[in-house]
Design an enzyme around this catalytic site. Structure first.
Site, PDB file in Angstrom:
ATOM      1  N   ASP A 165      51.702  38.180  36.065  1.00 54.10           N
ATOM      2  CA  ASP A 165      52.049  38.147  37.494  1.00 54.10           C
ATOM      3  C   ASP A 165      52.206  39.540  38.102  1.00 54.10           C
ATOM      4  O   ASP A 165      53.003  39.746  39.020  1.00 54.10           O
ATOM      5  CB  ASP A 165      53.344  37.329  37.724  1.00 54.10           C
ATOM      6  CG  ASP A 165      53.213  35.919  37.176  1.00 54.10           C
ATOM      7  OD1 ASP A 165      52.102  35.372  37.236  1.00 54.10           O
ATOM      8  OD2 ASP A 165      54.227  35.382  36.692  1.00 54.10           O
ATOM      9  N   LYS A 204      47.240  40.885  39.270  1.00 55.16           N
ATOM     10  CA  LYS A 204      45.868  41.054  38.751  1.00 55.16           C
ATOM     11  C   LYS A 204      44.837  40.392  39.658  1.00 55.16           C
ATOM     12  O   LYS A 204      43.750  40.929  39.877  1.00 55.16           O
ATOM     13  CB  LYS A 204      45.751  40.447  37.333  1.00 55.16           C
ATOM     14  CG  LYS A 204      46.652  41.089  36.313  1.00 55.16           C
ATOM     15  CD  LYS A 204      46.578  40.380  34.981  1.00 55.16           C
ATOM     16  CE  LYS A 204      47.110  38.966  35.002  1.00 55.16           C
ATOM     17  NZ  LYS A 204      48.541  38.830  35.260  1.00 55.16           N
ATOM     18  N   GLY A 209      48.016  32.059  36.899  1.00 56.60           N
ATOM     19  CA  GLY A 209      48.077  31.738  38.324  1.00 56.60           C
ATOM     20  C   GLY A 209      47.810  33.027  39.072  1.00 56.60           C
ATOM     21  O   GLY A 209      48.657  33.913  39.098  1.00 56.60           O
ATOM     22  N   HIS A 210      46.608  33.162  39.613  1.00 57.35           N
ATOM     23  CA  HIS A 210      46.216  34.409  40.277  1.00 57.35           C
ATOM     24  C   HIS A 210      46.069  34.166  41.779  1.00 57.35           C
ATOM     25  O   HIS A 210      45.289  33.318  42.201  1.00 57.35           O
ATOM     26  CB  HIS A 210      44.902  34.945  39.686  1.00 57.35           C
ATOM     27  CG  HIS A 210      45.027  35.337  38.242  1.00 57.35           C
ATOM     28  ND1 HIS A 210      44.000  35.855  37.506  1.00 57.35           N
ATOM     29  CD2 HIS A 210      46.096  35.304  37.395  1.00 57.35           C
ATOM     30  CE1 HIS A 210      44.414  36.099  36.281  1.00 57.35           C
ATOM     31  NE2 HIS A 210      45.684  35.769  36.183  1.00 57.35           N
ATOM     32  N   GLN A 260      47.608  36.703  32.032  1.00 59.83           N
ATOM     33  CA  GLN A 260      48.912  37.043  31.434  1.00 59.83           C
ATOM     34  C   GLN A 260      49.080  38.569  31.411  1.00 59.83           C
ATOM     35  O   GLN A 260      48.606  39.227  32.327  1.00 59.83           O
ATOM     36  CB  GLN A 260      49.041  36.447  30.009  1.00 59.83           C
ATOM     37  CG  GLN A 260      49.159  34.917  29.972  1.00 59.83           C
ATOM     38  CD  GLN A 260      47.862  34.168  30.148  1.00 59.83           C
ATOM     39  OE1 GLN A 260      46.910  34.386  29.435  1.00 59.83           O
ATOM     40  NE2 GLN A 260      47.808  33.262  31.109  1.00 59.83           N
TER      41      GLN A 260
HETATM   42  P1  GDP Z   1      48.692  37.708  38.832  1.00 60.23           P
HETATM   43  O1  GDP Z   1      49.014  36.511  37.982  1.00 60.23           O
HETATM   44  O2  GDP Z   1      48.819  38.989  38.085  1.00 60.23           O
HETATM   45  O3  GDP Z   1      47.361  37.588  39.522  1.00 60.23           O
HETATM   46  O4  GDP Z   1      49.812  37.744  39.969  1.00 60.23           O
HETATM   47  P2  GDP Z   1      50.367  36.492  40.830  1.00 60.23           P
HETATM   48  O5  GDP Z   1      49.358  36.132  41.831  1.00 60.23           O
HETATM   49  O6  GDP Z   1      50.882  35.430  39.934  1.00 60.23           O
HETATM   50  O7  GDP Z   1      51.651  37.154  41.474  1.00 60.23           O
HETATM   51  C1  GDP Z   1      51.582  38.293  42.249  1.00 60.23           C
HETATM   52  C2  GDP Z   1      52.142  37.954  43.660  1.00 60.23           C
HETATM   53  O8  GDP Z   1      52.367  39.146  44.348  1.00 60.23           O
HETATM   54  C3  GDP Z   1      51.167  37.159  44.514  1.00 60.23           C
HETATM   55  O9  GDP Z   1      51.912  36.337  45.384  1.00 60.23           O
HETATM   56  C4  GDP Z   1      50.429  38.237  45.298  1.00 60.23           C
HETATM   57  O10 GDP Z   1      49.915  37.775  46.542  1.00 60.23           O
HETATM   58  C5  GDP Z   1      51.534  39.241  45.515  1.00 60.23           C
HETATM   59  N1  GDP Z   1      51.120  40.645  45.578  1.00 60.23           N
HETATM   60  C6  GDP Z   1      50.141  41.292  44.894  1.00 60.23           C
HETATM   61  N2  GDP Z   1      50.170  42.622  45.176  1.00 60.23           N
HETATM   62  C7  GDP Z   1      51.184  42.803  46.052  1.00 60.23           C
HETATM   63  C8  GDP Z   1      51.740  43.951  46.682  1.00 60.23           C
HETATM   64  O11 GDP Z   1      51.331  45.092  46.483  1.00 60.23           O
HETATM   65  N3  GDP Z   1      52.818  43.743  47.509  1.00 60.23           N
HETATM   66  C9  GDP Z   1      53.347  42.509  47.732  1.00 60.23           C
HETATM   67  N4  GDP Z   1      54.378  42.394  48.541  1.00 60.23           N
HETATM   68  N5  GDP Z   1      52.845  41.407  47.147  1.00 60.23           N
HETATM   69  C10 GDP Z   1      51.794  41.561  46.300  1.00 60.23           C
HETATM   70  P1  IMO Z   2      49.182  35.177  34.898  1.00 63.19           P
HETATM   71  O1  IMO Z   2      47.746  35.271  34.482  1.00 63.19           O
HETATM   72  C1  IMO Z   2      53.369  34.883  33.633  1.00 63.19           C
HETATM   73  C2  IMO Z   2      54.174  32.714  29.899  1.00 63.19           C
HETATM   74  C3  IMO Z   2      54.934  31.393  30.010  1.00 63.19           C
HETATM   75  C4  IMO Z   2      55.673  31.409  28.691  1.00 63.19           C
HETATM   76  C5  IMO Z   2      54.657  32.034  27.728  1.00 63.19           C
HETATM   77  C6  IMO Z   2      53.874  31.008  26.910  1.00 63.19           C
HETATM   78  O2  IMO Z   2      49.414  34.447  36.162  1.00 63.19           O
HETATM   79  O3  IMO Z   2      49.840  36.518  34.841  1.00 63.19           O
HETATM   80  P2  IMO Z   2      51.889  29.348  27.533  1.00 63.19           P
HETATM   81  O4  IMO Z   2      51.845  28.188  28.487  1.00 63.19           O
HETATM   82  O5  IMO Z   2      50.883  30.405  27.780  1.00 63.19           O
HETATM   83  O6  IMO Z   2      51.877  28.894  26.099  1.00 63.19           O
HETATM   84  O7  IMO Z   2      53.348  30.000  27.769  1.00 63.19           O
HETATM   85  O8  IMO Z   2      53.761  32.777  28.534  1.00 63.19           O
HETATM   86  N1  IMO Z   2      52.961  32.787  30.742  1.00 63.19           N
HETATM   87  C7  IMO Z   2      52.862  33.518  31.865  1.00 63.19           C
HETATM   88  N2  IMO Z   2      53.793  34.244  32.529  1.00 63.19           N
HETATM   89  N3  IMO Z   2      52.100  34.872  34.081  1.00 63.19           N
HETATM   90  C8  IMO Z   2      51.151  34.169  33.428  1.00 63.19           C
HETATM   91  O9  IMO Z   2      49.838  34.228  33.759  1.00 63.19           O
HETATM   92  C9  IMO Z   2      51.523  33.415  32.282  1.00 63.19           C
HETATM   93  N4  IMO Z   2      50.856  32.601  31.422  1.00 63.19           N
HETATM   94  C10 IMO Z   2      51.736  32.243  30.479  1.00 63.19           C
HETATM   95  O10 IMO Z   2      55.804  31.406  31.111  1.00 63.19           O
HETATM   96  O11 IMO Z   2      56.768  32.273  28.747  1.00 63.19           O
HETATM   97 MG    MG Z   3      50.260  34.838  37.970  1.00 63.98          MG
END
Ligand code: GDP
Ligand code: IMO
Ligand code: MG
Length: 434
Positions: A13, A16, A40-41, A224
């Site tokens: 999170d 990416k 979850g991207h 991840q």
């Molecule tokens: P990922 O799993 O690494 O792709 O990240 P997620 O999408 O799960 O979580 C990142 C969250 O931060 C999302 O809601 C993005 O829209 C948001 N985000 C990404 N870059 C920035 C940033 O520079 N500033 C802010 N405020 N939000 C960001």
């Molecule tokens: P993105 O790509 C954050 C965490 C779960 C748990 C551990 C194992 O959005 O960054 P799993 O279901 O993979 O066996 O769970 O890994 N986890 C993540 N945490 N971002 C993710 O993906 C994750 N994918 C798995 O919360 O702790």
């Molecule tokens: Mg994510």
């Protein structure tokens, strides 16, 4: 053979999806090489927000090939739903390709994920319950069903007959919820996927390598983060795939000497979902403020993310495991208006300081953060104006914060992200494909 990879430097999170979307504008292929729909991207383009789980972020832009590599695990049912959403949003799936060697997540994997978590009791991992661990277990145990099997009727029948009795015994032992799966139902389900997905399945390693041979631009999208890696993360509180640099080679079928640039996606503070140690974790109001400012709620499970200060012991470990050549520092705007910002530079364990991330979970749990406190900065009203002004127009204390990270990790922060939108990005490198 220009290519670059984006890998999370913490526990996932980090942003990416946003960074992949920003960099893939000029890419020809976007490749997911590990993980599954536990990811979850989020991608924000103007008013439109895409939340992708199994699909590579590249599907959002037309004209790219979006590749699901052999190192991934694929839930076909959920993938079909996601594909539907892309079509409804006016997107195209012409560029989608799925590796014939990718493993399938079946309903029994999901049920087993829940049952295994229950069985662990107080040692629960806090998985996403998507069946990721059990699907990778079957891969390693050599009893998985691969996407390519969908193209072979005889093999499908054979596998269904062989695997189901084994799974049923295991599920009874673990008191898992029944998966309602008989051989014939399973076979028919697989046949259904063959019809809907079959045309996207191919040898994606050949596709990627041939693209590299002719100078196409390939972007590898990690899921991840390094600290969730099965070998190098906070085991056993990890996911079940290789999230670090080596995972690109095994998970996409690309030799190590072909990987050129690796961008470490580093959130300006730390978050983690699920169980496991987090040395710089905040508590009470301080954590709530950061969680709220950063909107730190999971895209896949909706769970609140645990929050803490930036941990450079973690980032240095990640950088070593992934070979970061650039950093994309994200969510710096979330740290606006703090007076002071502690940054962890070492751990103190039983009175001794170390800058290396320990393997032992009990040692990590006992580690106390050693902080260097940096000055905070004042926020701004107009993000677009700050982006337009470029790096120089950032508050000087923010530049010091970024400079401190660069110096510690010896990696340049080539991307500065100050908002969720594709445009809220300061790019200090620009030509990523040279
Ligand atoms: P990922 O799993 O690494 O792709 O990240 P997620 O999408 O799960 O979580 C990142 C969250 O931060 C999302 O809601 C993005 O829209 C948001 N985000 C990404 N870059 C920035 C940033 O520079 N500033 C802010 N405020 N939000 C960001
Ligand atoms: P993105 O790509 C954050 C965490 C779960 C748990 C551990 C194992 O959005 O960054 P799993 O279901 O993979 O066996 O769970 O890994 N986890 C993540 N945490 N971002 C993710 O993906 C994750 N994918 C798995 O919360 O702790
Ligand atoms: Mg994510």
């Amino acid at each position: 053979m220009p290519n670059l990879a984006i890998i999370g430097a913490q526990w996932g999170d980090e942003g990416k999806g946003k960074i992949t979307d920003y960099l893939d504008e000029t890419a020809d292929l976007i490749v997911r090489f590990q993980g599954g729909n536990n990811a979850g991207h989020t991608i924000k383009v103007g008013d439109r927000v895409f939340k992708l789980h199994g699909l590579p972020s590249g599907v959002v832009r037309e004209g790219n090939l979006a590749v699901i590599g052999n190192g991934t695990v694929v839930n076909m049912e959920e993938l079909l739903e996601e594909m539907d959403q892309v079509l409804k949003a006016g997107g195209s799936l012409d560029g989608l390709r799925i590796s014939d060697r990718a493993h399938l997540i079946m309903n029994y994997h999901k049920k087993l994920d829940g049952a295994e978590e229950k069985y662990r009791g107080s040692k629960v991992v806090g998985t996403t319950k998507k069946g990721i661990g059990p699907a990778y277990q079957d891969k390693i145990a050599r009893i998985g069903i691969r996407a390519g099997d969908l193209l072979d009727d005889e093999l499908l029948k054979e596998k269904a007959e062989f695997i189901l009795p084994y799974k049923k015994d295991l599920m009874t032992m673990l008191e898992a919820e029944p998966c309602g799966c008989e051989c014939e139902t399973l076979y028919n389900k697989l046949k259904g996927w063959q019809e809907k997905i079959g045309r996207y399945i191919c040898d994606t390693s050949v596709l990627i390598n041939e693209a590299l041979d002719v100078g196409k631009k390939v972007l590898f999208e990690g899921a991840q983060g390094a600290m969730l890696d099965i070998d190098h993360g906070t085991y056993p509180y990890v996911t079940s795939s290789s999230t670090c640099g080596g995972g690109i080679c095994t998970g996409a079928g690309v030799a190590p000497n072909r990987i050129e640039k690796v961008v470490g996606c580093l959130k300006a503070y730390t978050t983690r979902v699920g169980e496991g140690p987090l040395v710089t974790e905040l508590s009470g109001e301080a954590e709530e403020i950061l969680q709220k400012k950063g909107g730190e709620f999971g895209v896949t499970t909706g769970r609140g993310r645990r929050c803490g200060w930036l941990d450079l012991v973690v980032a240095e470990h990640a950088s070593r495991m992934c070979g970061f050549t650039s950093l994309a520092v994200t969510k710096l705007d979330v740290l606006n208006d703090y007076e002071e910002l502690p940054v962890c530079t070492a751990y103190r364990i039983e009175g001794k300081e170390t800058k290396y991330f320990p393997a032992s979970i009990s040692k990590i749990e006992r580690a106390e953060p050693v902080y260097k406190t940096l000055k905070g900065w004042k926020g701004w009203d107009d993000t677009a104006a700050v982006v337009k002004g470029g790096y120089d127009s950032l508050p000087s204390e923010m530049k010091d914060y970024i400079g401190f990270i660069e110096k510690h990790l010896k990696v340049p922060a080539d991307i500065i992200s100050i908002g969720p939108d594709r445009n809220d990005t300061i790019d200090r490198k620009k030509d990523w494909w040279k």
